[in-house]
Design a protein around this motif. Structure first.
Motif, PDB file in Angstrom:
ATOM      1  N   ARG A 170     105.628  10.664 -63.651  1.00 44.36           N
ATOM      2  CA  ARG A 170     106.412  10.212 -62.500  1.00 44.36           C
ATOM      3  C   ARG A 170     107.387  11.320 -62.134  1.00 44.36           C
ATOM      4  O   ARG A 170     107.970  11.966 -63.019  1.00 44.36           O
TER       5      ARG A 170
ATOM      6  N   LYS B  75     105.335   0.156 -63.230  1.00 41.90           N
ATOM      7  CA  LYS B  75     105.504   1.604 -63.272  1.00 41.90           C
ATOM      8  C   LYS B  75     104.568   2.252 -62.275  1.00 41.90           C
ATOM      9  O   LYS B  75     103.372   2.045 -62.320  1.00 41.90           O
TER      10      LYS B  75
ATOM     11  N   THR C 264     106.798   8.736 -56.969  1.00 41.21           N
ATOM     12  CA  THR C 264     105.411   8.499 -57.362  1.00 41.21           C
ATOM     13  C   THR C 264     104.997   9.619 -58.319  1.00 41.21           C
ATOM     14  O   THR C 264     105.864  10.333 -58.823  1.00 41.21           O
ATOM     15  N   SER C 265     103.714   9.773 -58.563  1.00 43.97           N
ATOM     16  CA  SER C 265     103.281  10.770 -59.550  1.00 43.97           C
ATOM     17  C   SER C 265     103.395  12.195 -59.004  1.00 43.97           C
ATOM     18  O   SER C 265     103.518  12.412 -57.799  1.00 43.97           O
TER      19      SER C 265
END
Lengths: 371, 231
Positions: free
Chosen positions: A134, B229, A94-95
């Motif tokens: 990411r 994404k 994830t980020s």
């Protein structure tokens, strides 16, 4: 010294019939940076996992502020006071922000507080510009910064790290160590980190614990460990290459003589004649000259330069004195003395520069003394 | 060649004109296979995760069973379920034979091992230390499971797509336990077989096209979610 934050008592962890960790007693004090160093299989990771209660010891106890963590039921409450950083960043897919926030989310903190802490951590580790990226798109150094930010975001009392810098290149490692040291010193976080890189340990640690085959061999400050290694293994592991063994031939007035390959080395101390002793000499204590110097050094040997190895600002010079001796020499001294392979010199060192150590049975250091 | 061309033209008219029978069969197919996929997803993800993470005696045997189940022939499932729910069978009193419920049960049995197997594989491919890292972050067991599932979500979606693809296209079990009753248990695959047998190629072709479009639409939706994404 302050009260120990964590104490280990008679800790034994085994796998099958063999123990992988055996610690009679060990204490970690608040705000100290402790480095566990040793080769692969030394038990460093097992010790960290035991402290995190991710490995259950077979016997013994681990005390956190005088309370056992092995017998209580609130294991999560205990774990939430610690953070663990592995060699691999192990980030979530994830980020960057969500990764830094993950430990805080697990603790059920309010969204506003999570964001504010995550922002602060991102700023401290210089990764604010990566905020929305990411995790999978980060470089190794960036990923490890995010990993450390995630670990420190939960404001741990104790930070455990398992070889956190070993997969990074030298400049990245250097800048990350600097940033991390600044943060953990300013927050007085107790740090226990495992490494097999002695320079990393010397650089960061207040205290070093040398381990091998599941056992603790020596504990001390970096200076103590370097100057007075407890035994042949420790001496070799911390980079002492001149380790010699010989028979004591005489003892007089606080100095005893040891015969090594027919050469006599004078050592400060008192040992009964006839005994075999092992001792080490640090390369920085060797003085080289072109002729016999008139100094207080009790040891002077005619020697021949066997090899020189450049080490940045200085060179390591291998000498044959009848036994092998290593010396560090600056570039300027190399020029003045004209040190090249085959050059005859005189090597001198004081009797007090020789440190007697315990001999390990069946031990094979990297460079074996010629005796 | 004329037969195919003629069939395609008629199929176009049936689909574009929203033929009531074709629409009913399509909706029933979606309902039965969709329900079976949802139920299989629940069972498959939980059991796949548990088998991947928990060490227990006989685990290797269970893994081999799951892997075998991924290639379970639908006719064998159909036969097994038919015997169970046959009027004189052990579950005959439930009156499930030739009902949509029986078809859902059969399709669930076909899809569950596929989703379980792919979930198991996805979980086992996560880094070994990730579990330790999550626990070290202070996670409870439930939080650990949820975070691991989130990390394995992409291959899990592949499992769900494979499960849906397997049941929407199977015919053996559906015809055996559903009986292809018009307006009740007739789905796209059973209707296609029947219409082909009767020589109604136009209807058979249109049903076949709809089946392909349906499978594509569901997989496209799941692929979009999978490839989206993050964050």
């Amino acid at each position: 010294m302050s009260q120990p934050v964590i104490e280990l008592r008679d800790l034994l962890v085994s796998r099958g019939d063999q123990f992988v960790l055996k610690v009679p007693c060990m204490a970690f004090h608040e705000g100290r940076i402790v480095s566990l160093i040793g080769p692969n299989g030394a038990g460093k990771t097992t010790l960290l996992l035991s402290l995190m209660r991710l490995v259950k010891p077979d016997s013994g106890d681990i005390l956190y502020r005088d309370r056992s963590i092995l017998h209580g039921r609130s294991i999560n409450q205990y774990r939430r006071k610690l953070s663990l950083v592995f060699q691999e960043p192990l980030l979530f897919s994830t980020s960057v922000y969500r990764n830094i926030a993950s430990g805080l989310n697990i603790r059920g903190m309010r969204r506003y507080d999570i964001r504010s802490i995550a922002e602060e951590m991102a700023e401290l580790f210089g990764i604010t510009h990566l905020w929305k990226r990411r995790a999978s798109s980060l470089s190794g150094g960036e990923a490890q910064r995010v990993n450390l930010a995630r670990a420190l975001a939960v404001r741990p009392e104790i930070l455990l790290m398992d070889e956190p810098f070993s997969s990074l290149d030298a400049p990245t490692r250097e800048s990350l160590i600097s940033d991390l040291e600044r943060i953990i010193r300013s927050r007085r976080i107790t740090v226990i980190f495992a490494t097999h890189d002695r320079s990393e340990a010397m650089r960061l640690a207040d205290e070093i614990i040398i381990m091998n085959k599941g056992a603790v061999l020596q504990t001390g400050t970096p200076t103590e460990i370097t100057q007075t290694p407890a035994d042949e293994f420790v001496a070799s592991f911390i980079g002492t290459e001149t380790i010699l063994t010989g028979k004591v031939t005489g003892s007089d007035n606080g100095v005893f003589s040891v015969s090594v390959n027919g050469m006599t080395v004078n050592v400060a101390g008192s040992v009964e004649p006839g005994m075999n002793v092992t001792f080490c000499i640090h390369p920085e204590n060797i003085i080289l000259s072109s002729m016999s110097p008139d100094t207080s050094a009790r040891n002077s040997f005619r020697c021949t330069v066997v090899k020189t190895v450049p080490l940045g600002y200085f060179q390591k010079v291998y000498l044959d004195c009848g036994f092998t001796l290593m010396a560090y020499v600056t570039g300027r001294s190399m020029d003045i003395l004209g040190i090249i392979k085959g050059r005859d010199l005189v090597a001198s060192f004081k009797a007090t520069s020789v440190h007697v150590i315990r001999k390990w049975p069946n031990f094979h250091p990297a460079i074996r003394p010629q005796n | 060649m004329d037969l195919v061309l003629d069939g395609l033209i008629k199929a176009y008219h049936l689909i574009s004109g929203l033929d009531p029978e074709v629409v009913a069969i399509t909706l029933l197919t979606l309902k039965i296979s969709g329900t079976a996929t949802v139920v299989s997803t629940g069972i498959g993800i939980i059991s796949g995760t548990v088998i991947a993470l928990v060490r227990f005696p006989g685990r290797r045997f269970i893994v081999a069973m799951v892997n075998t189940g991924m290639g379970l022939p639908p006719v064998v499932v159909g036969l097994f379920i038919t015997i169970l729910i046959w009027r004189s069978g052990p579950l005959g009193s439930l009156g499930l034979l030739y009902t949509p419920a029986a078809m859902v049960i059969a399709q669930t049995i076909i899809a569950t091992p596929i989703i379980t197997g792919i979930t198991l594989s996805a979980m086992q491919h996560l880094p070994e230390k990730l579990r330790l890292q999550i626990l070290a972050l202070g996670a409870t067991r439930v939080q650990l499971l949820l975070l691991l599932m989130r990390e394995a979500r992409l291959p899990m979606l592949t499992g769900i797509m494979a499960g849906f693809g397997g049941v929407v296209s199977e015919i053996g079990a559906s015809i055996m336990v559903g009986g292809n009753v018009k307006g009740y248990t007739r789905v796209l695959t059973t209707a296609t077989v029947m219409e082909t047998g009767k020589g109604n190629f136009a209807l058979a072709i249109s049903l076949g096209i709809i089946l392909l479009v349906l499978a594509f639409a569901v997989n496209y939706t799941l692929t979009t979610i999978q490839q989206r994404k993050t964050p």
